[in-house]
Design a protein around this motif. Structure first.
Motif, short mmCIF file in Angstrom:
data_model
loop_
_atom_site.label_atom_id
_atom_site.label_comp_id
_atom_site.label_asym_id
_atom_site.label_seq_id
_atom_site.Cartn_x
_atom_site.Cartn_y
_atom_site.Cartn_z
N VAL A 36 0.85 -1.18 0.00
CA VAL A 36 0.00 0.00 0.00
C VAL A 36 0.89 1.23 0.00
O VAL A 36 1.80 1.36 0.81
CB VAL A 36 -0.92 0.02 1.24
N THR A 37 0.66 2.16 -0.91
CA THR A 37 1.48 3.35 -1.00
C THR A 37 0.93 4.43 -0.09
O THR A 37 -0.21 4.39 0.36
CB THR A 37 1.51 3.88 -2.44
N LYS A 38 1.76 5.44 0.17
CA LYS A 38 1.34 6.55 1.02
C LYS A 38 0.14 7.25 0.42
O LYS A 38 -0.80 7.62 1.13
CB LYS A 38 2.51 7.52 1.19
N SER A 39 0.15 7.44 -0.90
CA SER A 39 -0.96 8.15 -1.54
C SER A 39 -2.27 7.39 -1.39
O SER A 39 -3.34 7.99 -1.26
CB SER A 39 -0.66 8.38 -3.02
N GLU A 40 -2.22 6.06 -1.41
CA GLU A 40 -3.43 5.27 -1.26
C GLU A 40 -4.00 5.37 0.14
O GLU A 40 -5.18 5.14 0.37
CB GLU A 40 -3.15 3.80 -1.60
N ALA A 41 -3.15 5.71 1.10
CA ALA A 41 -3.60 5.79 2.49
C ALA A 41 -3.89 7.22 2.92
O ALA A 41 -4.19 7.46 4.08
CB ALA A 41 -2.55 5.17 3.41
N ASP A 42 -3.75 8.18 2.00
CA ASP A 42 -4.02 9.57 2.32
C ASP A 42 -5.52 9.82 2.46
O ASP A 42 -6.34 9.06 1.96
CB ASP A 42 -3.44 10.49 1.24
N GLY A 43 -5.85 10.93 3.09
CA GLY A 43 -7.25 11.32 3.16
C GLY A 43 -7.90 10.96 4.48
O GLY A 43 -7.36 10.23 5.31
N GLU A 44 -9.10 11.49 4.66
CA GLU A 44 -9.84 11.30 5.90
C GLU A 44 -10.33 9.86 6.07
O GLU A 44 -10.78 9.24 5.11
CB GLU A 44 -11.05 12.25 5.91
N VAL A 45 -10.25 9.35 7.28
CA VAL A 45 -10.81 8.04 7.61
C VAL A 45 -12.01 8.27 8.52
O VAL A 45 -11.85 8.83 9.61
CB VAL A 45 -9.78 7.13 8.31
N PRO A 46 -13.19 7.87 8.11
CA PRO A 46 -14.37 8.10 8.96
C PRO A 46 -14.21 7.45 10.33
O PRO A 46 -13.74 6.32 10.45
CB PRO A 46 -15.51 7.45 8.17
#
Length: 470
Positions: A36-46
């Motif tokens: 899993v790349t950093k970009s795939e794990a970016d963003g808000e997690v509910p």
């Protein structure tokens, strides 16, 4: 309960003086979502969208994502000279656990045999900071070594779990990895039946010190079938099985020692027994698929990671209570949370698509190693998981030099040999295997490890000889 047992005494009791004899998993910082790349794990997690499932026997509301405390982050011990001198990074474990709980995870799975015997202790430290009723703790009676098959030896392991976890009851207790061994039925009887331990655990459930009783299964299906035939007697609350979109129909084809998950899940469904899923990513292999498969997955859904397909597959089945993942890094925890916060189940077209993907992966003829480290340490210093990982990686990337007539053969041969030496020190490579077989009985995937090591050693030797000719 006995509370003054020392670490050294416990290691002796569990039968782990040489570590390998008990199939002990170590924390090497590996994780299921390895690519899993950093970009795939970016963003808000509910924080309030976790899919919850209900345990039918106790009514527990369990998070669909379960935290497998087998691949905990580690760091070198102060002044350490080699990679084996390491310790769990408790601060990082606490940080990961805090984030997981804040986002709805409430099921934590450990064992006396994980992280060289320290997983339960680390899990207890991390979870003790929360109200006991906020989390569900699963552990196992991991009496692998014949020295612990006596009632006294098994009882010592069981009692020590309460001490390490700092609890007075266990939410989910498992007979650990039944179905293995040279004579799987004899081993089952010796570990749990003849010594009265299974009857004891049933009584502990009645007394409330165990809330749910089940088993984890690897290996010979006759043990699985036998234990399910005893359901009326033991009333299994859950069963832990290996389930993923490759093993659903290809487990037996890729490894004759395994059984297809479609059968395991179906048998549990017939009896109304919830399934707990292990190896949703096949030890990370379904996050490290060949580039052409990555392209197909991304084309179908560019916003999702490769790993998310496997988690959504496992979570789509309504009889699954929770899906375990060993998460070492924050970005992998976040990616898995996105898969289940909330779950978007796969539809029929998605299932057909993944079935085709599984057919391709099953045809790669990779070594079915999940890098659990149960085979380690090798008494001759061989880094078995790293050797298999290197071979599978080259296979997935199309870098196995096979045909000397191929125009890229020289480049592929040199690349394989150079990367092999870089990945594994020469003193730990496959050619040092003497075929003692000590590792075989500890492998949950039932790989004939010496045979595979010798095949790789012969292959490397062939490449080296050809380099002097071409």
């Amino acid at each position: 309960m006995k509370t003054d047992i020392s670490r050294r005494d416990f290691i002796k009791t569990l039968g782990m003086a040489g570590l390998a004899t008990a199939g002990m998993a170590s924390c090497k910082g590996k994780n299921d979502n390895a690519s899993v790349t950093k970009s795939e794990a970016d963003g808000e997690v509910p924080a309030d969208k976790m899919e919850m499932r209900t345990c039918p026997t106790t009514g527990d509301k369990v998070s669909l994502l379960g935290y497998g405390m087998m691949r905990l982050p580690h760091r070198p011990k102060p002044g350490a000279d080699n990679e084996d001198e390491e310790e769990i990074d408790q601060e990082e474990v606490n940080r990961l656990v805090d984030y997981a709980i804040a986002h709805g995870v409430n099921y934590f799975d450990t064992s006396p045999a994980y992280c060289r015997g320290f997983s339960e202790r680390s899990t207890g430290i991390a979870l003790k900071r929360y109200p006991r009723e906020k989390v569900y703790i699963a552990t196992k009676l991991s009496n692998f070594n014949p020295a612990t098959w006596s009632r006294e030896g098994a009882m010592e392991i069981y009692r020590n779990s309460f001490k390490e976890l700092q609890v007075d009851y266990i939410d989910y207790m498992l007979l650990h990895a039944v179905g293995g061994g040279q004579d799987c039925m004899e081993e089952l009887n010796n570990r749990y039946m003849n010594n009265g331990m299974l009857d004891f655990l049933v009584d502990e459930r009645k007394a409330g010190r165990i809330r749910n009783l089940g088993f984890s299964f690897h290996g010979d299906v006759k043990v699985f079938d036998y234990l399910l035939q005893q359901h009326d007697k033991y009333h299994w609350d859950f069963v832990q099985i290996q389930l993923n979109y490759v093993d659903w129909e290809h487990a037996t084809a890729t490894n004759p020692g395994n059984i297809d998950a479609v059968y395991l899940y179906g048998e549990l469904q017939k009896r109304g027994i919830p399934a707990i899923v292990m190896e949703p990513l096949l030890g990370g292999r379904l996050a490290r698929v060949p580039d052409f498969i990555v392209a197909r997955l991304k084309q179908r859904d560019p916003e999702r990671s490769v790993a998310s397909w496997a988690f959504r597959f496992a979570g789509t089945f309504p009889g699954v209570l929770t899906v375990l993942s060993g998460m070492t890094l924050m970005e992998h925890l976040q990616d898995n949370l996105r898969s289940y916060c909330p779950l978007v189940p796969l539809n029929d077209d998605d299932m057909t698509f993944l079935k085709d993907i599984a057919n391709h992966i099953a045809g790669l003829n990779s070594i079915p190693c999940n890098e659990c480290d149960y085979c380690m340490p090798c008494p001759y210093g061989i880094n078995i998981p790293a050797i298999f990982h290197h071979y599978n990686k080259c296979l997935n990337e199309g870098n196995i030099p096979n045909d000397v007539q191929d125009e890229n053969y020289r480049r592929a041969r040199r690349a394989y040999l150079v990367s092999y030496d870089r990945a594994i020190p020469k003193v730990r490579q496959a050619d040092h295997c003497i075929g003692c077989g000590q590792c075989v009985s500890h492998c949950p995937q039932r790989i004939n490890i010496p045979r595979e090591l010798h095949k790789i050693s012969d292959f490397v030797d062939k490449l080296k000889r050809e380099s002097t000719i071409l």
